[in-house]
Design a protein around this motif. Structure first.
Motif, short mmCIF file in Angstrom:
data_model
loop_
_atom_site.label_atom_id
_atom_site.label_comp_id
_atom_site.label_asym_id
_atom_site.label_seq_id
_atom_site.Cartn_x
_atom_site.Cartn_y
_atom_site.Cartn_z
N GLN A 180 0.87 -1.15 0.19
CA GLN A 180 0.01 -0.09 0.15
C GLN A 180 0.87 1.34 0.03
O GLN A 180 0.57 2.31 -0.64
N GLN A 181 2.04 1.18 0.54
CA GLN A 181 2.71 2.25 0.73
C GLN A 181 3.52 2.59 -0.74
O GLN A 181 3.80 3.83 -1.20
N GLU A 182 3.84 1.57 -1.33
CA GLU A 182 4.69 1.71 -2.46
C GLU A 182 3.82 1.50 -3.76
O GLU A 182 4.53 1.83 -4.83
N TRP A 183 2.63 1.22 -3.73
CA TRP A 183 1.95 1.18 -5.10
C TRP A 183 1.80 2.21 -5.73
O TRP A 183 1.46 3.15 -5.47
N PRO A 184 2.23 1.82 -7.16
CA PRO A 184 2.34 3.21 -8.03
C PRO A 184 1.02 3.78 -8.25
O PRO A 184 -0.21 2.90 -8.19
N GLN A 185 0.84 5.04 -8.57
CA GLN A 185 -0.47 5.61 -8.77
C GLN A 185 -0.56 6.38 -10.18
O GLN A 185 -1.72 6.58 -10.75
N ASP A 186 0.54 6.41 -10.87
CA ASP A 186 0.60 7.10 -12.42
C ASP A 186 1.28 6.23 -13.42
O ASP A 186 2.28 6.58 -13.73
N LEU A 187 0.76 5.26 -13.78
CA LEU A 187 1.33 4.40 -14.75
C LEU A 187 0.08 4.04 -15.91
O LEU A 187 -0.80 4.39 -15.71
N PRO A 188 0.60 3.86 -17.17
CA PRO A 188 -0.41 3.34 -18.22
C PRO A 188 -1.23 2.41 -17.63
O PRO A 188 -0.94 1.38 -17.10
N LYS A 189 -2.81 2.77 -17.95
CA LYS A 189 -3.99 1.89 -17.56
C LYS A 189 -4.64 1.78 -18.70
O LYS A 189 -4.98 2.61 -19.53
N GLY A 190 -5.59 0.82 -18.45
CA GLY A 190 -6.86 0.63 -19.43
C GLY A 190 -7.36 -0.68 -19.30
O GLY A 190 -7.39 -1.16 -18.17
N ALA A 191 -8.36 -1.34 -20.14
CA ALA A 191 -8.77 -2.37 -20.01
C ALA A 191 -7.89 -3.81 -19.95
O ALA A 191 -6.97 -3.59 -20.72
N ILE A 192 -7.87 -4.39 -18.80
CA ILE A 192 -6.92 -5.55 -18.80
C ILE A 192 -7.56 -6.81 -18.44
O ILE A 192 -8.73 -6.86 -18.10
N HIS A 193 -7.10 -8.01 -18.71
CA HIS A 193 -7.72 -9.34 -18.57
C HIS A 193 -7.61 -9.54 -17.12
O HIS A 193 -8.90 -10.18 -16.59
N ALA A 194 -6.71 -9.65 -16.40
CA ALA A 194 -6.69 -9.87 -14.87
C ALA A 194 -6.65 -11.41 -14.29
O ALA A 194 -6.56 -11.64 -13.44
N ASP A 195 -6.74 -12.28 -15.36
CA ASP A 195 -6.74 -13.64 -15.13
C ASP A 195 -6.36 -14.61 -16.49
O ASP A 195 -6.84 -15.40 -16.64
N TYR A 196 -5.05 -13.90 -16.84
CA TYR A 196 -4.54 -14.33 -18.10
C TYR A 196 -3.52 -15.72 -17.76
O TYR A 196 -2.46 -15.81 -17.86
N PHE A 197 -4.29 -16.58 -17.37
CA PHE A 197 -3.85 -18.17 -16.95
C PHE A 197 -3.73 -18.83 -18.22
O PHE A 197 -4.31 -18.58 -19.28
N THR A 198 -2.83 -19.94 -18.00
CA THR A 198 -2.65 -20.78 -19.38
C THR A 198 -3.97 -21.50 -19.78
O THR A 198 -4.29 -21.62 -21.03
N ASP A 199 -4.95 -21.68 -18.74
CA ASP A 199 -6.28 -22.41 -19.37
C ASP A 199 -7.13 -21.19 -19.89
O ASP A 199 -8.27 -21.87 -20.11
N ASN A 200 -6.77 -19.94 -19.87
CA ASN A 200 -7.63 -19.12 -20.71
C ASN A 200 -7.41 -18.82 -21.98
O ASN A 200 -7.54 -17.63 -22.83
#
Length: 321
Positions: A180-200
């Motif tokens: 929480q202390q070090e989590w970035p706040q200003d990086l490129p972002k947009g729609a992501i998959h968030a579950d990009y595992f081998t079975d997907n």
């Protein structure tokens, strides 16, 4: 087993009348997945997947998921875009459950992936971020860092009888404070998959991606975080032992197509630690609250806890390339 809600041939025929996709030929349950009910549907016009959304998938978010995959599909990305009914809608209901009929994609997920598969998967994660970069709708990450304190709290009651679970949760409270202390706040972002595992990720016999499925954790978040999730999925053995050659192949292929900024590279170890903690927590919760009568077997949380231990030793994001 991923058939939690029964659907008869008559149920399917009644539902398919809302579409212009021909008549039902065959309906078959798909015995993979852990959250939703899935069927393979063959009609006189082709193949589709029928998904009934169970309680694990937020119903209010279903329009976002459908719009996102349709957007990707229409832009040429191999996502399972929904079939549209005659009235233009993509969602319906069968036996009290919301459902969607989606495009069937060819290929199968690699059971024993090697560096060739990892590189192809890395390329297509970068393509996903590029193609979906201008998708206009926003959905917060329902399993993001803001949710992890709640996940820890939900594990606490059932962990009381397990010294190992209690030790992991105590470690995670300290880990979370650092993240929480070090989590970035200003990086490129947009729609992501968030579950990009081998079975997907579906591939042909040559190891080339033919489809990317299961977008029900997709959200708006940092692209580098999505890459870190994928490195945890593709770069380790099922038991959680690192495979550096797989990590390098995936990350390098991604970086060729969508070069990361210095800040994104620097954030990768932190994101990898965070995503390892996130999947350890959800698996730990499922294990602690598992009913032996359930058909689905909970996954081992220790496998992702070992990933966290590995990422704690990484000195800089360049180590992943």
């Amino acid at each position: 087993m991923a058939v939690f809600t029964h659907v008869s041939d008559d149920d399917a025929r009644a539902y398919l009348r809302a579409y212009d996709i021909g008549d039902l030929i065959h309906l078959e349950g798909i015995e993979e997945g852990v959250s939703n009910t899935n069927f393979k549907v063959e009609t006189t016009s082709g193949l589709y997947a029928l998904t009934l959304f169970e309680s694990a998938t937020p119903w209010d978010d279903l329009p976002w998921f459908m719009d996102y995959t349709l957007y990707l599909d229409r832009k040429g990305y191999p996502a399972p875009g929904p079939a549209l009914k005659r009235d233009g809608s993509s969602l319906g209901e069968i036996n009290g459950k919301p459902c969607a009929l989606i495009r069937w994609l060819p290929g199968r997920w690699p059971r024993n992936p090697d560096v060739r598969h990892a590189a192809s998967a890395g390329e297509y994660l970068a393509r996903l971020h590029l193609v979906g970069g201008d998708f206009p709708q926003i959905r917060g990450n329902s399993m993001g860092i803001d949710m992890w304190p709640n996940l820890i709290a939900r594990c606490d009651p059932a962990a009381a009888g397990s010294p190992r679970a209690l030790a992991i949760l105590e470690d995670f409270r300290q880990e979370l404070a650092l993240l929480q202390q070090e989590w970035p706040q200003d990086l490129p972002k947009g729609a992501i998959h968030a579950d990009y595992f081998t079975d997907n990720v579906l591939m042909n016999e040559d190891g080339q991606v033919t489809g990317v499925i299961d977008y029900y954790y997709a959200c708006t978040d940092f692209y580098a975080y999505d890459l870190a999730v994928a490195l945890n999925a593709w770069g380790f053995t099922p038991g959680g032992q690192p495979m550096p050659e797989m990590i390098h192949a995936f990350a390098a292929a991604y970086n060729v197509l969508r070069p990361l900024s210095e800040a994104e590279v620097a954030a990768l170890p932190l994101f990898a630690r965070g995503s390892a903690m996130r999947f350890t927590l959800t698996r730990l919760y499922d294990l602690l609250n598992h009913d032996p009568s359930w058909v689905v077997k909970p996954k081992d949380p220790e496998a992702f806890y070992r990933r966290l231990d590995y990422h704690r030793t990484v000195q800089g994001g360049d180590a992943y390339f």
